[in-house]
Write a protein that holds these residues in place. Structure first.
Motif, short mmCIF file in Angstrom:
data_model
loop_
_atom_site.label_atom_id
_atom_site.label_comp_id
_atom_site.label_asym_id
_atom_site.label_seq_id
_atom_site.Cartn_x
_atom_site.Cartn_y
_atom_site.Cartn_z
N PRO A 48 19.05 -7.13 -40.32
CA PRO A 48 17.73 -7.77 -40.38
C PRO A 48 17.03 -7.57 -41.73
CG PRO A 48 17.96 -6.56 -38.33
CD PRO A 48 19.13 -6.20 -39.19
N ALA A 49 17.18 -6.40 -42.31
CA ALA A 49 16.55 -6.12 -43.60
C ALA A 49 17.21 -6.91 -44.72
CB ALA A 49 16.59 -4.62 -43.90
N VAL A 50 18.53 -6.99 -44.68
CA VAL A 50 19.26 -7.75 -45.70
C VAL A 50 18.85 -9.22 -45.65
CG1 VAL A 50 21.55 -8.61 -46.36
CG2 VAL A 50 21.23 -6.19 -45.87
N LEU A 51 18.82 -9.79 -44.46
CA LEU A 51 18.45 -11.20 -44.33
C LEU A 51 17.01 -11.46 -44.77
CD1 LEU A 51 20.21 -12.03 -40.96
CD2 LEU A 51 20.93 -12.67 -43.26
N ALA A 52 16.10 -10.57 -44.39
CA ALA A 52 14.69 -10.74 -44.77
C ALA A 52 14.52 -10.65 -46.28
CB ALA A 52 13.82 -9.69 -44.08
N ASN A 53 15.19 -9.70 -46.92
CA ASN A 53 15.07 -9.55 -48.37
C ASN A 53 15.77 -10.68 -49.12
OD1 ASN A 53 13.48 -7.12 -49.00
ND2 ASN A 53 14.95 -6.19 -47.62
N GLN A 54 16.84 -11.18 -48.56
CA GLN A 54 17.51 -12.33 -49.15
C GLN A 54 16.58 -13.54 -49.13
OE1 GLN A 54 21.47 -13.05 -47.69
NE2 GLN A 54 21.32 -15.22 -48.10
N ARG A 55 15.91 -13.79 -48.00
CA ARG A 55 14.95 -14.90 -47.91
C ARG A 55 13.80 -14.71 -48.90
NH1 ARG A 55 16.05 -14.37 -42.39
NH2 ARG A 55 14.22 -13.07 -42.09
N LEU A 56 13.32 -13.49 -49.01
CA LEU A 56 12.22 -13.19 -49.92
C LEU A 56 12.62 -13.48 -51.37
CD1 LEU A 56 9.39 -12.05 -50.42
CD2 LEU A 56 10.43 -9.77 -50.42
N LEU A 57 13.80 -13.04 -51.77
CA LEU A 57 14.26 -13.31 -53.13
C LEU A 57 14.42 -14.81 -53.37
CD1 LEU A 57 16.87 -10.45 -53.56
CD2 LEU A 57 14.77 -10.75 -54.88
N ARG A 58 14.94 -15.53 -52.39
CA ARG A 58 15.07 -16.99 -52.53
C ARG A 58 13.70 -17.64 -52.69
NH1 ARG A 58 17.80 -19.72 -54.25
NH2 ARG A 58 18.04 -21.39 -52.75
N ARG A 59 12.70 -17.16 -51.95
CA ARG A 59 11.35 -17.73 -52.03
C ARG A 59 10.70 -17.52 -53.38
NH1 ARG A 59 10.02 -15.40 -46.39
NH2 ARG A 59 10.80 -17.06 -45.06
N VAL A 60 11.05 -16.43 -54.06
CA VAL A 60 10.46 -16.21 -55.39
C VAL A 60 11.27 -16.88 -56.50
CG1 VAL A 60 9.26 -14.09 -54.72
CG2 VAL A 60 11.51 -13.94 -55.80
N GLY A 61 12.38 -17.55 -56.12
CA GLY A 61 13.12 -18.33 -57.10
C GLY A 61 14.48 -17.82 -57.52
N VAL A 62 14.98 -16.78 -56.89
CA VAL A 62 16.30 -16.25 -57.24
C VAL A 62 17.38 -17.16 -56.66
CG1 VAL A 62 17.89 -14.31 -56.99
CG2 VAL A 62 15.45 -13.88 -57.36
N SER A 63 18.35 -17.52 -57.46
CA SER A 63 19.47 -18.35 -57.03
C SER A 63 20.31 -17.60 -55.99
CB SER A 63 20.33 -18.70 -58.24
OG SER A 63 21.56 -19.25 -57.83
N ALA A 64 20.73 -18.30 -54.96
CA ALA A 64 21.54 -17.68 -53.90
C ALA A 64 22.83 -17.08 -54.45
CB ALA A 64 21.85 -18.71 -52.82
N ARG A 65 23.38 -17.68 -55.49
CA ARG A 65 24.66 -17.16 -56.02
C ARG A 65 24.50 -15.84 -56.76
NH1 ARG A 65 25.24 -18.24 -61.40
NH2 ARG A 65 23.81 -19.77 -62.28
N ARG A 66 23.26 -15.43 -57.03
CA ARG A 66 23.03 -14.15 -57.72
C ARG A 66 22.53 -13.07 -56.78
NH1 ARG A 66 19.25 -14.39 -61.08
NH2 ARG A 66 18.46 -16.46 -60.72
#
Length: 74
Positions: A48-66
């Protein structure tokens, strides 16, 4: 050990440890636009923490491939 990696990298490697949830405001204080646009991000923790932080990073503009993740399981 992470501090040793940071020193050895000439401060190119940075890390943030968080107990509890990170919020957009937290990332705004920690990440520069260059890091958001060019950095690699490694998330380690329970699913759950990994998924939440992944979504958060995507929302601030981090590319999924990074965004890289490690979900320790038993």
């Amino acid at each position: 050990m992470l501090e040793d990696y940071q020193k050895a990298s000439g401060d190119q490697f940075r890390f943030t440890v968080s107990i509890g949830r990170l919020h957009r405001e937290d990332l705004a204080c920690v990440l520069s636009m260059a890091e958001i646009n060019e950095g690699s991000f490694f998330i380690v923790g329970p699913n759950p923490a990994v998924l939440a932080n992944q979504r958060l990073l995507r929302r601030v503009g981090v590319s999924a491939r990074r965004i890289h993740q490690e979900r320790p399981t038993m």
